[in-house]
Design an enzyme around this catalytic site. Structure first.
Site, mmCIF file in Angstrom:
data_model
loop_
_atom_site.group_PDB
_atom_site.id
_atom_site.type_symbol
_atom_site.label_atom_id
_atom_site.label_comp_id
_atom_site.label_asym_id
_atom_site.label_seq_id
_atom_site.Cartn_x
_atom_site.Cartn_y
_atom_site.Cartn_z
ATOM 1 N N LYS A 252 1.303 -5.028 6.888
ATOM 2 C CA LYS A 252 1.592 -6.258 6.126
ATOM 3 C C LYS A 252 0.340 -6.874 5.515
ATOM 4 O O LYS A 252 -0.778 -6.632 5.958
ATOM 5 C CB LYS A 252 2.353 -7.247 7.015
ATOM 6 N N ARG B 191 8.229 -2.903 15.353
ATOM 7 C CA ARG B 191 8.802 -2.287 14.145
ATOM 8 C C ARG B 191 7.641 -1.744 13.320
ATOM 9 O O ARG B 191 6.854 -2.510 12.777
ATOM 10 C CB ARG B 191 9.589 -3.340 13.360
HETATM 11 N N1 HH2 Z 1 9.723 -6.691 8.111
HETATM 12 C C1 HH2 Z 1 10.174 -6.102 6.984
HETATM 13 C C2 HH2 Z 1 11.534 -5.776 6.863
HETATM 14 N N2 HH2 Z 1 12.407 -6.019 7.870
HETATM 15 N N3 HH2 Z 1 12.845 -6.807 10.041
HETATM 16 C C3 HH2 Z 1 12.417 -7.389 11.178
HETATM 17 N N4 HH2 Z 1 13.274 -7.610 12.193
HETATM 18 N N5 HH2 Z 1 11.096 -7.736 11.345
HETATM 19 C C4 HH2 Z 1 10.161 -7.537 10.368
HETATM 20 O O1 HH2 Z 1 8.978 -7.909 10.570
HETATM 21 C C5 HH2 Z 1 10.593 -6.937 9.145
HETATM 22 C C6 HH2 Z 1 11.969 -6.582 9.020
HETATM 23 C C7 HH2 Z 1 9.228 -5.787 5.882
HETATM 24 O O2 HH2 Z 1 8.728 -4.485 5.979
HETATM 25 P P1 HH2 Z 1 9.236 -3.242 5.121
HETATM 26 O O3 HH2 Z 1 10.650 -2.907 5.475
HETATM 27 O O4 HH2 Z 1 8.294 -2.116 5.278
HETATM 28 O O5 HH2 Z 1 9.114 -3.695 3.627
HETATM 29 P P2 HH2 Z 1 10.193 -4.049 2.521
HETATM 30 O O6 HH2 Z 1 10.890 -5.284 2.972
HETATM 31 O O7 HH2 Z 1 9.372 -4.245 1.274
HETATM 32 O O8 HH2 Z 1 11.167 -2.903 2.421
#
Ligand code: HH2
Length: 261
Positions: free
Chosen positions: A208, A242
């Protein structure tokens, strides 16, 4: 110290760190299997980016992305569906997912709670200030940890009122969701206070931008920061990490566990 690893399987063109890499269902399923081999206990399948500024995708589009991937992985893995849309959550549960990971904590589609209750599914409630489009525009809190705790407590009460068994609820402070660098650091430093809520804590720091704000690293160069923040989160009581880089996180957790016992 024995946290579960939740491996990220993003089926999106625009996720902040791996957008477009696994848009094809076959590639996404293969990636999920690889994460399982590396030590993931849960695969978190998502079809909509929640990065700052992201626009919503339609339920139809999101569903078309995730459904074949959930179906392809559910036979061999515990799958969570990363969605805040009722229709997507329902179809993903039909396809074999057993957990709904709702980054809006029931604010977008409160009916997700009743759905999880009816299906006996797990439910992750995450804190976010506002919505992805605007969440990084000057976020402010009275006390970030107390505010997040109150929000998660309310979300948990709403879920229980809708019939979700308390033991199926997990809570997440939402690192990077409507938070400044200082907010994120304070939440991680004082994560232990959220244990008062009495439910497992999910923490996602993986790649992040707050990590890059500390050392200037680019998004694909934040593994060290991801590992450091993840292990300190576990030391403060995180139960689920995660992460995108499961093999490295698994190794770090093993070493930290051996030292701390
Ligand atoms: N972070 C992201 C997405 N979903 N869910 C939970 N429970 N906790 C988190 O910290 C979290 C989440 C963001 O990460 P990522 O899926 O890699 O990115 P994007 O939202 O751009 O797909």
């Amino acid at each position: 110290m024995n946290p579960k690893l939740m491996g990220v399987v993003n089926v999106t063109p625009d996720s902040f760190s791996d957008g477009g890499l696994y848009l094809d269902a076959e590639a996404a399923v293969a990636h999920g299997r690889e994460l399982l081999d590396q030590g993931a206990e849960i695969l978190d399948v998502g079809g909509e980016s929640t990065r700052p500024g992201a626009e919503e995708v339609s339920p139809e589009e999101e569903l078309a992305r995730v459904e074949p991937v959930v179906a392809g992985l559910a036979g061999t893995a515990t799958v969570s569906i990363d969605t805040s849309k009722l229709a997507v959550a329902e179809a993903a549960l039909d396809a074999g997912a057993s957990i709904v990971n709702d980054v809006t904590a029931l604010r977008r589609d409160p009916e997700i709670a009743a759905l999880c209750a009816e299906r006996g599914a797990g439910l992750v409630l995450m804190h976010m200030l506002g919505e992805p489009r605007t969440m990084q525009a000057n976020p402010s809190y009275e006390d970030v940890v107390d505010d997040v705790e109150a929000f998660l407590s309310e979300g948990m009460e709403a879920a229980i009122a809708a019939g979700v068994a308390e033991e199926r609820i997990w809570l997440d402070p939402g690192i990077g969701f409507g938070k400044t660098l200082e907010h994120n650091l304070e939440l991680l430093r004082r994560l232990g206070e959220l244990r008062e809520l009495g439910r497992p804590l999910v923490v996602g720091t993986s790649r992040k931008s707050f990590l890059g704000k500390i050392d200037g690293s680019a998004v694909d160069d934040r593994l060290g920061g991801t590992i450091a923040s993840s292990i300190l989160a576990v030391a403060e009581g995180a139960d689920v990490l995660r992460v995108h880089d499961v093999a490295e996180a698994a190794q770090a957790v093993k070493v930290a566990s051996a030292i701390l016992g």
